[in-house]
Design a protein around this motif. Sequence first.
Motif: not given
Lengths: 116, 116
Positions: B61-67, B72-79, B91-97
Amino acid sequence: MPVELTPSQALGLWHTVSLEQVRVDGRDLTLRQMAILLQIYLVPPPHTVRGLAATLGVTKPVITRALDSMGALGLVDRARDDRDRRNVVIKRTVDGALYLEKFGDLIIDQGRKQPK
Amino acid sequence: MPVELTPSQALGLWHTVSLEQVRVDGRDLTLRQMAILLQIYLVPPPHTVRGLAATLGVTKPVITRALDSMGALGLVDRARDDRDRRNVVIKRTVDGALYLEKFGDLIIDQGRKQPK
DNA sequence: AAAAAAAGAAACGCTTGCGTAACGGTGCGC
DNA sequence: GCGCACCGTTACGCAAGCGTTTCTTTTTTT
């Protein structure tokens, strides 16, 4: 002599240090708390709530609360300033110095492990 | 070629980087979130919730919440993983990079400012 | 096909930190 | 002495993270 880092080394260093810190240390200081702690121990005293707030760019209650938390952990101490009793001077502790010393060693160790 | 640091440089680097990050970035990621983010971007994929939890030594759950937060900040994505639909691949995002690139530059800059 | 196992998310109550605003104690100019 | 500015703290409601437990979906086992 400055520290020259490649982008990969810079992020890699932060990565491994953060990872190890998360795994080992249950205290889990926030970034703000860590910044305050380092400011107190690396910059010559005296340190006041107002001064720290200005340096960090945060409000005074943020400092007060951080000092509460870190004080409970024994990492810092507080005492009234006798010359101006409105002020509170923040004092270092043995435990705090030890904590940062260990943390510094962690950074050095992880730095050595960074590939070129 | 490893990164060789003196104790003073190690803590000084962490100090100035933390300070600048507190002053500039309103996002204020926790140490755990930062560790997760760096793990995702610096270690070859695929990344799963379970894998990250094991690496960080925390519960799922710690990971789930962090994700959730970083998503929400656009730093990562999930699929969903199509090969095993129980899994979620992070998944990585452009904003995160971009975020980490900026952060890496900050570390490099502050490293240069560290005295011997 | 049925049961067990696995992965991730959601729910629960709790703790901690936040920003704003208000509050007591202290020093200083008039 | 009196008012006013200053310093740190406290109070308030709120948001976010935590650990544990439960749930849903999907896969594997038998």
